[in-house]
Design a protein around this motif. Structure first.
Motif, PDB file in Angstrom:
ATOM      1  N   VAL A   1     -27.095 -46.441 -15.695  1.00 47.43           N
ATOM      2  CA  VAL A   1     -27.566 -45.508 -14.753  1.00 47.43           C
ATOM      3  C   VAL A   1     -27.606 -44.176 -15.082  1.00 47.43           C
ATOM      4  N   TYR A   2     -26.687 -43.799 -15.771  1.00 49.96           N
ATOM      5  CA  TYR A   2     -26.489 -42.383 -15.929  1.00 49.96           C
ATOM      6  C   TYR A   2     -27.910 -41.430 -16.613  1.00 49.96           C
ATOM      7  N   LYS A   3     -28.511 -41.968 -17.444  1.00 52.39           N
ATOM      8  CA  LYS A   3     -29.390 -41.186 -17.997  1.00 52.39           C
ATOM      9  C   LYS A   3     -30.754 -41.236 -16.900  1.00 52.39           C
ATOM     10  N   HIS A   4     -30.678 -42.119 -16.104  1.00 56.53           N
ATOM     11  CA  HIS A   4     -31.960 -42.181 -15.175  1.00 56.53           C
ATOM     12  C   HIS A   4     -31.396 -41.150 -13.808  1.00 56.53           C
ATOM     13  N   LEU A   5     -30.148 -41.259 -13.729  1.00 55.79           N
ATOM     14  CA  LEU A   5     -29.795 -40.353 -12.603  1.00 55.79           C
ATOM     15  C   LEU A   5     -29.878 -38.753 -12.938  1.00 55.79           C
ATOM     16  N   MET A   6     -29.619 -38.406 -14.443  1.00 53.92           N
ATOM     17  CA  MET A   6     -29.731 -37.199 -15.188  1.00 53.92           C
ATOM     18  C   MET A   6     -31.112 -36.783 -14.978  1.00 53.92           C
ATOM     19  N   TRP A   7     -31.966 -37.765 -15.419  1.00 48.87           N
ATOM     20  CA  TRP A   7     -33.263 -37.334 -15.207  1.00 48.87           C
ATOM     21  C   TRP A   7     -34.030 -36.837 -13.984  1.00 48.87           C
ATOM     22  N   LEU A   8     -33.527 -37.696 -12.920  1.00 49.95           N
ATOM     23  CA  LEU A   8     -33.815 -37.379 -11.664  1.00 49.95           C
ATOM     24  C   LEU A   8     -33.268 -35.976 -11.259  1.00 49.95           C
ATOM     25  N   PHE A   9     -32.188 -35.677 -11.556  1.00 52.26           N
ATOM     26  CA  PHE A   9     -31.449 -34.461 -11.151  1.00 52.26           C
ATOM     27  C   PHE A   9     -32.037 -33.298 -12.095  1.00 52.26           C
TER      28      PHE A   9
ATOM     29  N   GLU B   1     -26.533 -28.810  -8.973  1.00 48.76           N
ATOM     30  CA  GLU B   1     -25.683 -28.451 -10.138  1.00 48.76           C
ATOM     31  C   GLU B   1     -24.919 -29.400 -10.457  1.00 48.76           C
ATOM     32  N   VAL B   2     -24.748 -29.969 -11.733  1.00 51.34           N
ATOM     33  CA  VAL B   2     -24.132 -31.067 -12.259  1.00 51.34           C
ATOM     34  C   VAL B   2     -22.781 -30.597 -12.808  1.00 51.34           C
ATOM     35  N   PHE B   3     -21.650 -31.237 -12.421  1.00 52.37           N
ATOM     36  CA  PHE B   3     -20.442 -30.960 -12.949  1.00 52.37           C
ATOM     37  C   PHE B   3     -19.955 -32.203 -13.358  1.00 52.37           C
ATOM     38  N   GLU B   4     -19.641 -32.245 -14.819  1.00 50.99           N
ATOM     39  CA  GLU B   4     -19.199 -33.562 -15.518  1.00 50.99           C
ATOM     40  C   GLU B   4     -17.715 -33.230 -15.401  1.00 50.99           C
ATOM     41  N   GLU B   5     -16.839 -34.204 -15.144  1.00 51.80           N
ATOM     42  CA  GLU B   5     -15.407 -34.114 -15.117  1.00 51.80           C
ATOM     43  C   GLU B   5     -14.843 -34.728 -16.390  1.00 51.80           C
ATOM     44  N   SER B   6     -13.924 -34.189 -17.020  1.00 52.96           N
ATOM     45  CA  SER B   6     -13.395 -34.986 -18.182  1.00 52.96           C
ATOM     46  C   SER B   6     -11.974 -35.247 -18.038  1.00 52.96           C
ATOM     47  N   GLY B   7     -11.260 -35.873 -18.831  1.00 51.03           N
ATOM     48  CA  GLY B   7      -9.969 -36.296 -18.566  1.00 51.03           C
ATOM     49  C   GLY B   7      -8.939 -35.034 -18.123  1.00 51.03           C
ATOM     50  N   ASP B   8      -9.321 -34.039 -19.095  1.00 52.73           N
ATOM     51  CA  ASP B   8      -8.498 -32.809 -19.046  1.00 52.73           C
ATOM     52  C   ASP B   8      -8.739 -32.246 -17.416  1.00 52.73           C
ATOM     53  N   PHE B   9      -9.938 -32.141 -17.184  1.00 53.97           N
ATOM     54  CA  PHE B   9     -10.305 -31.759 -15.650  1.00 53.97           C
ATOM     55  C   PHE B   9      -9.370 -32.478 -14.561  1.00 53.97           C
ATOM     56  N   VAL B  10      -9.475 -33.853 -14.640  1.00 51.48           N
ATOM     57  CA  VAL B  10      -8.635 -34.485 -13.829  1.00 51.48           C
ATOM     58  C   VAL B  10      -7.290 -34.522 -13.677  1.00 51.48           C
ATOM     59  N   SER B  11      -6.667 -34.146 -14.880  1.00 47.00           N
ATOM     60  CA  SER B  11      -5.269 -34.037 -14.916  1.00 47.00           C
ATOM     61  C   SER B  11      -4.873 -32.559 -14.672  1.00 47.00           C
ATOM     62  N   VAL B  12      -5.690 -31.712 -15.076  1.00 48.49           N
ATOM     63  CA  VAL B  12      -5.416 -30.211 -14.286  1.00 48.49           C
ATOM     64  C   VAL B  12      -5.436 -30.126 -12.821  1.00 48.49           C
TER      65      VAL B  12
END
Length: 77
Positions: A12-20, A29-40
């Motif tokens: 679903v990701y690429k379709h959702l990003m197309w819509l956004f 505004e799209v913020f992508e969370e990385s593993g580092d972001f979640v741990s911090v």
């Protein structure tokens, strides 16, 4: 603005990003969370709870300056 946090399947990701992408930057505004972001984020939440509970270890500006000088000295070599 309202902030939403969603988990999306790879299919679903690429379709959702197309819509956004059809919206203006000031609308979505799209913020992508990385593993580092979640741990911090988890670390910061734990530290905030310590401050709220009164169990956080505080230092004064002189101690902060000493700590920073020690770190700088350690990495100068």
């Amino acid at each position: 603005m309202i902030t939403l946090r969603i988990r999306v399947h790879e299919k679903v990701y690429k379709h959702l990003m197309w819509l956004f992408s059809k919206f203006k930057k000031d609308e979505i505004e799209v913020f992508e969370e990385s593993g580092d972001f979640v741990s911090v984020q988890a670390y910061m939440e734990r530290e905030l709870k310590k401050v709220e509970n009164g169990t956080a270890e505080m230092i004064d500006l002189d101690q902060l300056d000493q700590n920073l000088e020690a770190v700088i000295k350690k990495h100068e070599d």
